[in-house]
Design a protein around this motif. Sequence first.
Motif, mmCIF file in Angstrom:
data_model
loop_
_atom_site.group_PDB
_atom_site.id
_atom_site.type_symbol
_atom_site.label_atom_id
_atom_site.label_comp_id
_atom_site.label_asym_id
_atom_site.label_seq_id
_atom_site.Cartn_x
_atom_site.Cartn_y
_atom_site.Cartn_z
ATOM 1 N N SER A 1 -41.753 10.388 -64.408
ATOM 2 C CA SER A 1 -41.631 10.287 -62.950
ATOM 3 C C SER A 1 -42.382 9.057 -62.439
ATOM 4 O O SER A 1 -43.033 9.096 -61.391
ATOM 5 C CB SER A 1 -42.165 11.560 -62.277
ATOM 6 N N SER A 2 -42.297 7.989 -63.190
ATOM 7 C CA SER A 2 -43.030 6.766 -62.850
ATOM 8 C C SER A 2 -42.164 5.547 -63.145
ATOM 9 O O SER A 2 -41.267 5.604 -63.979
ATOM 10 C CB SER A 2 -44.305 6.655 -63.694
ATOM 11 N N ASP A 3 -42.497 4.436 -62.493
ATOM 12 C CA ASP A 3 -41.759 3.217 -62.785
ATOM 13 C C ASP A 3 -42.292 2.556 -64.064
ATOM 14 O O ASP A 3 -43.279 3.014 -64.655
ATOM 15 C CB ASP A 3 -41.763 2.261 -61.592
ATOM 16 N N ALA A 4 -41.617 1.480 -64.465
ATOM 17 C CA ALA A 4 -41.936 0.868 -65.764
ATOM 18 C C ALA A 4 -43.390 0.403 -65.848
ATOM 19 O O ALA A 4 -43.993 0.447 -66.921
ATOM 20 C CB ALA A 4 -40.989 -0.302 -66.025
ATOM 21 N N SER A 5 -43.950 -0.025 -64.727
ATOM 22 C CA SER A 5 -45.315 -0.549 -64.779
ATOM 23 C C SER A 5 -46.336 0.566 -64.957
ATOM 24 O O SER A 5 -47.524 0.304 -65.117
ATOM 25 C CB SER A 5 -45.624 -1.355 -63.525
ATOM 26 N N MET B 1 -47.819 9.780 -60.245
ATOM 27 C CA MET B 1 -46.350 9.698 -60.267
ATOM 28 C C MET B 1 -45.841 8.916 -59.055
ATOM 29 O O MET B 1 -46.300 9.154 -57.938
ATOM 30 C CB MET B 1 -45.734 11.098 -60.238
ATOM 31 N N THR B 2 -44.862 8.036 -59.290
ATOM 32 C CA THR B 2 -44.268 7.331 -58.159
ATOM 33 C C THR B 2 -43.081 8.102 -57.592
ATOM 34 O O THR B 2 -42.644 7.843 -56.484
ATOM 35 C CB THR B 2 -43.803 5.913 -58.563
ATOM 36 N N GLY B 3 -42.553 9.029 -58.367
ATOM 37 C CA GLY B 3 -41.424 9.829 -57.909
ATOM 38 C C GLY B 3 -41.864 10.881 -56.897
ATOM 39 O O GLY B 3 -43.023 11.272 -56.840
ATOM 40 N N VAL C 1 -36.724 8.419 -61.029
ATOM 41 C CA VAL C 1 -38.161 8.732 -61.073
ATOM 42 C C VAL C 1 -38.488 10.018 -60.330
ATOM 43 O O VAL C 1 -39.576 10.562 -60.503
ATOM 44 C CB VAL C 1 -39.036 7.612 -60.456
ATOM 45 N N ASP C 2 -37.567 10.483 -59.503
ATOM 46 C CA ASP C 2 -37.846 11.683 -58.700
ATOM 47 C C ASP C 2 -37.639 12.975 -59.478
ATOM 48 O O ASP C 2 -38.076 14.049 -59.029
ATOM 49 C CB ASP C 2 -36.923 11.722 -57.472
ATOM 50 N N ILE C 3 -36.945 12.923 -60.583
ATOM 51 C CA ILE C 3 -36.527 14.176 -61.223
ATOM 52 C C ILE C 3 -37.728 14.979 -61.717
ATOM 53 O O ILE C 3 -37.833 16.182 -61.443
ATOM 54 C CB ILE C 3 -35.509 13.893 -62.350
ATOM 55 N N GLY C 4 -38.659 14.335 -62.411
ATOM 56 C CA GLY C 4 -39.831 15.064 -62.903
ATOM 57 C C GLY C 4 -40.610 15.704 -61.775
ATOM 58 O O GLY C 4 -40.980 16.890 -61.844
ATOM 59 N N ALA C 5 -40.839 14.933 -60.715
ATOM 60 C CA ALA C 5 -41.583 15.458 -59.563
ATOM 61 C C ALA C 5 -40.825 16.622 -58.929
ATOM 62 O O ALA C 5 -41.427 17.607 -58.478
ATOM 63 C CB ALA C 5 -41.813 14.349 -58.549
#
Lengths: 63, 716
Positions: free
Chosen positions: B135-139, B691-693, B673-677
């Motif tokens: 749930s995060s971006d590549a960075s 998490m960014t999501g 990225v939202d799916i995990g959140a």
Amino acid sequence: MFGPKVKISKDLMEKIKKYSALAGYSSPDEFVLHALEKEIAKLEEAGSDEEIKKKLQGLGYIS
Amino acid sequence: MRRSVGRFAFLLPAALVLLAASPAEAYIGPGAGFAFLSSFFVLFVTFLLAIATILIWPIRLLIRLARRKGKLAKTDVDRVIIVGYDGLDPKLARRWMDEGKLPNFKRLAEKGEFRPLDSSWPSMSPVAWSSFATSSDASRHSQYDFLSRDPKTYIPDLASVKIVNPTRRIKLGKYRIPLGKPVVRLLQRSIPFWKILGEHGIFSQIIRVPITFPPQKFNGAVLSAMCVPDLAGTQGTFTFFTTDTEGAKAATGGVRKPVARNGNIVEAFVPGPANSMTEGQEELRVPVRIVIDEANESATLHLPDETFRLRLREFSPWKRVTFKPGLGVRVNGIVRFCVLSIRPHFELYLTPTQIDPDKPAMPISEPLFYSVYLAKLLGPYSTLGLAEDTWALNERVLDEELFLEQVWLNHEERERMFFNAVDQTKRGLVACVFDCTDRIQHMFWRYFDENHPANRGKDTVRFKHAIENLYVRADELLGRIMKTCDDPRTVLMVMSDHGFTEFSRGINLNSWLALNGYMAMKNGDKTCKDWFQGVDWSKTRAYSFGLTGIYINKSGREGQGIVDPKEALALKREIAAKLSGLRDEERGKTAVNDAIVAEDLYTGPYLDASPDILPAFNTGYRISWESAVGKADGKVFTDNTKSWSGDHCVDPRLVPGVLFCNRRLARKNPAIVDIGASVLDLFGIERPRHMTGRSFFRAAPEEDSAGSVPRGAANG
């Protein structure tokens, strides 16, 4: 549980906790690991060129 | 004291067992060596663990129930089922839904939701599925491409796995025995959301989600996928035996082996790993004697422990082979055979020799016995990360018909695993990724456009509907899934990591950099060979490899860096501005919509691992095959003539994935990225801060906070 341990002073640990969250790490452990890995990478020797190329063979996206 | 006694009590029977040990299993790493790991020792430890697990089970159950009481009781969800169709495209799904060809997708959309799903930046499977998992971006998860590089040497490596071989060996006669086993480490960072679920007592079964190798410990079960190597340690090397010695040439992704035919007999072999227990590290082989039956268009294959008959152009079932490097060590693999031709030349195709899931030479699941359990229950199955042999089709060793057959054979195995997991899960998460959608679209996209350069000299009619049939088959599977998940406390999501588009023109970024004075060659020329052979690093300011972008040759970071770090950002902006809007004059099209500087995309702690400039390619364009391997050939644009004719390594805004869900979403613009959140939210678990999501089941305070794809970062 029985893995290697490194002692860190309490105040440094507090800073690690605070800044790991601010930086976007998922945990203080990940922050410490990344910091150490970056330093180790500067000293570490590279792997064999041929060995690495062989590992990539078959990756559909590249020839 | 008691602990010491316990340890001795453990050692004594272990020693007795080891003394009486029969042939040992080997533990291998990809391209690495063997280390002794006695099967008896493993059994003994497993037995102890089993006893300990039984003894502490009531305590664990109480803890789990206590955790669940506070969490699950507050939600109206028992199960979340995530069906991942890698690369399923929303435009194609919409088109065939509207034409009535996908009734189950339509039904799911009407019941809940169907939306494009923003992919990751870049829109590539290892990146996107890592964003799905964390749930995060590549960075924040540090996966930007299949490849990363050692900046000191500019040598590429797999981005997701690090393998460290044991360096110490002891000499025993002709053998060199490694002390210790290879260490295989996952380089994806952050935490998969299923680990967080596990910490809250919610069990998950994660089946073939990319970038889960090596498998990580958590409260659940995971079967690894993308980047699991074959026994030779490669990402998949097929073998092609042929009596046609005149036409024999090197093959990408595979090995051509000329063989002699004596009467009706051909002697071939199954290739295994290199024998790292000997000085020469010669390839281990299992002999295969083939008796050709021309009259019946078939052949009988004799392996050391098995004989079987194969009709022409028929894939064998998985056959188990055992390699014996010496000293009683055994390495087990599985392989499929296919006789491609009997006359005028005998031709035999072998899949890459894969890790036997029943006797894995290295862990491909967590817990270790999960892969064994699945093999015992369902039979042997493909374990290679990229098991569909796209290179065999590119090289025209397999044709379209056989490639499709191979894809569907693999797919059927995964269906069985998936339904088994769903049947077992009354509470918790099941996530399974099916690869067929990605592989078939890569290889059959050319059929959509009769002018596609990949069509030259190939069939353009017979498999014209392969992709449509793929979507219909995905729909049929969805129908069966919906029957098993038809209860109000089960949330069903069907999603993909990215969509798809045409790949007809390759862009060589290294050629472009050389022609624009950013890259220099030793001979003063504008070309260099694979992996930068011939590059003059003392005059090179930027270079490219892989499928993501351009790196600055930065002083202090790159081994022979020359760009002052203080001037790096200005150089990035200069290159990005020059590359943005790059035109392919031959085709009269814009090839690069935009080029984005990493700092404008990412803010996470692994920004330093990102390419410095990420070009957003227009539909039809991708980094060329040559550029991806660090070659500059003097040409910026070339036709892509390979069967691999569709791709998604373009501007991520052009290739969103899909999200179907049996519940309504509270937001209009879900991202991968939202799916995990969102799953954590369904189970009543608070989203961790890193998490960014954001959960798409809740209205977001700001609409653009969730996506990994920057909105407004480019001209679009």
